[in-house]
Scaffold this motif. Sequence first.
Motif, short mmCIF file in Angstrom:
data_model
loop_
_atom_site.label_atom_id
_atom_site.label_comp_id
_atom_site.label_asym_id
_atom_site.label_seq_id
_atom_site.Cartn_x
_atom_site.Cartn_y
_atom_site.Cartn_z
N LEU A 57 12.71 5.54 0.15
CA LEU A 57 11.82 5.02 1.20
C LEU A 57 10.36 5.44 0.97
CD1 LEU A 57 13.67 5.45 4.61
CD2 LEU A 57 12.82 3.31 3.63
N LEU A 58 10.16 6.51 0.19
CA LEU A 58 8.79 7.04 0.06
C LEU A 58 7.80 6.01 -0.49
CD1 LEU A 58 9.29 10.73 -1.14
CD2 LEU A 58 8.55 9.92 1.10
N PRO A 59 8.12 5.29 -1.60
CA PRO A 59 7.13 4.31 -2.08
C PRO A 59 6.84 3.20 -1.06
CG PRO A 59 9.21 4.13 -3.30
CD PRO A 59 9.29 5.38 -2.49
N ILE A 60 7.83 2.88 -0.24
CA ILE A 60 7.62 1.84 0.79
C ILE A 60 6.68 2.38 1.87
CG2 ILE A 60 8.75 0.31 2.43
CD1 ILE A 60 11.32 0.54 0.75
N LEU A 61 6.89 3.63 2.25
CA LEU A 61 6.00 4.23 3.24
C LEU A 61 4.59 4.40 2.67
CD1 LEU A 61 8.31 6.90 4.95
CD2 LEU A 61 7.82 4.55 5.65
N ASN A 62 4.50 4.68 1.35
CA ASN A 62 3.17 4.74 0.73
C ASN A 62 2.47 3.39 0.78
OD1 ASN A 62 2.99 7.47 0.03
ND2 ASN A 62 4.24 7.18 -1.80
N MET A 63 3.22 2.32 0.56
CA MET A 63 2.62 0.97 0.66
C MET A 63 2.12 0.72 2.07
SD MET A 63 5.11 -1.51 -1.60
CE MET A 63 4.17 -3.00 -1.23
N LEU A 64 2.92 1.14 3.06
CA LEU A 64 2.49 0.98 4.45
C LEU A 64 1.22 1.75 4.73
CD1 LEU A 64 5.77 1.12 6.56
CD2 LEU A 64 4.09 -0.72 6.53
N THR A 65 1.12 2.95 4.17
CA THR A 65 -0.07 3.76 4.36
C THR A 65 -1.30 3.08 3.76
OG1 THR A 65 1.29 5.75 4.28
CG2 THR A 65 -1.07 6.06 4.02
N ARG A 66 -1.13 2.54 2.53
CA ARG A 66 -2.26 1.86 1.89
C ARG A 66 -2.66 0.62 2.69
NH1 ARG A 66 0.34 3.41 -2.93
NH2 ARG A 66 1.35 1.40 -3.22
N TRP A 67 -1.66 -0.12 3.18
CA TRP A 67 -1.94 -1.29 4.03
C TRP A 67 -2.75 -0.87 5.25
CZ3 TRP A 67 -0.26 -2.11 9.07
CH2 TRP A 67 -0.45 -3.39 9.58
N ASN A 68 -2.34 0.23 5.84
CA ASN A 68 -3.02 0.71 7.04
C ASN A 68 -4.46 1.15 6.73
OD1 ASN A 68 -3.00 1.58 9.84
ND2 ASN A 68 -3.11 3.64 9.01
N GLN A 69 -4.62 1.87 5.63
CA GLN A 69 -5.97 2.35 5.27
C GLN A 69 -6.90 1.18 4.99
OE1 GLN A 69 -4.82 4.88 2.06
NE2 GLN A 69 -4.68 6.74 3.33
N LYS A 70 -6.35 0.12 4.39
CA LYS A 70 -7.17 -1.06 4.09
C LYS A 70 -7.63 -1.76 5.37
CE LYS A 70 -6.95 -5.55 1.79
NZ LYS A 70 -6.11 -6.46 0.97
N HIS A 71 -6.71 -1.90 6.31
CA HIS A 71 -7.00 -2.74 7.47
C HIS A 71 -7.49 -1.97 8.69
CE1 HIS A 71 -5.69 -6.46 5.67
NE2 HIS A 71 -4.64 -5.83 5.19
N ASN A 72 -7.20 -0.68 8.74
CA ASN A 72 -7.66 0.14 9.86
C ASN A 72 -8.36 1.37 9.30
OD1 ASN A 72 -6.25 -1.50 11.88
ND2 ASN A 72 -4.40 -0.59 11.03
#
Lengths: 102, 102
Positions: A78-93
């Motif tokens: 799950l870690l790489p998926i959560l990392n993708m979510l974090t990057r998505w969040n940093q980009k948009h928020n």
Amino acid sequence: MTRTMATIGTKWKPIIIYTIGKKKVRFGIIHAKMGIISKKVLTEQLKELEEDGIVMREAFNEVPPRVEYSLTQKGLELLPILNMLTRWNQKHNPAPSNQKPR
Amino acid sequence: MTRTMATIGTKWKPIIIYTIGKKKVRFGIIHAKMGIISKKVLTEQLKELEEDGIVMREAFNEVPPRVEYSLTQKGLELLPILNMLTRWNQKHNPAPSNQKPR
């Protein structure tokens, strides 16, 4: 991370998984790193994650007793998926502290 | 998909995002595809997703009125992440219907 999960509707579990990461971590360390979660809720969430095969709990027969948590293979994936979510969040928020919490 | 989200602690929003996908979809279609969610809860969740910039709502001035929902660029970028979650779930929980719901 917290804001990502608030946005897509998750709660504590992804943050717990992210906090444990690739390490073996004691309960008190997880609790300290996570900030505002209560010990009661953290205990419940860790128990559910253990039941779901995502977190492994190891109790050592020492004085004082030591309990360590780590991710299983299923949890590690799950870690790489959560990392993708974090990057998505940093980009948009980019400035989550300026946004009102939900 | 539902089981993935139950496991990592999410609720309806990822499923709504997944249901809309790359299409423009009317409210009634989203509601029908999602199954057991109530119209009230779906309306609330769509409104929050719109406020968070993930979903775009278009109202057409027709008789009867038509309202369509689609994902914004920000929302579209969540789709590959949700697909990874689905694959993770399929790998680790191959027969979700045999598992008790939480």
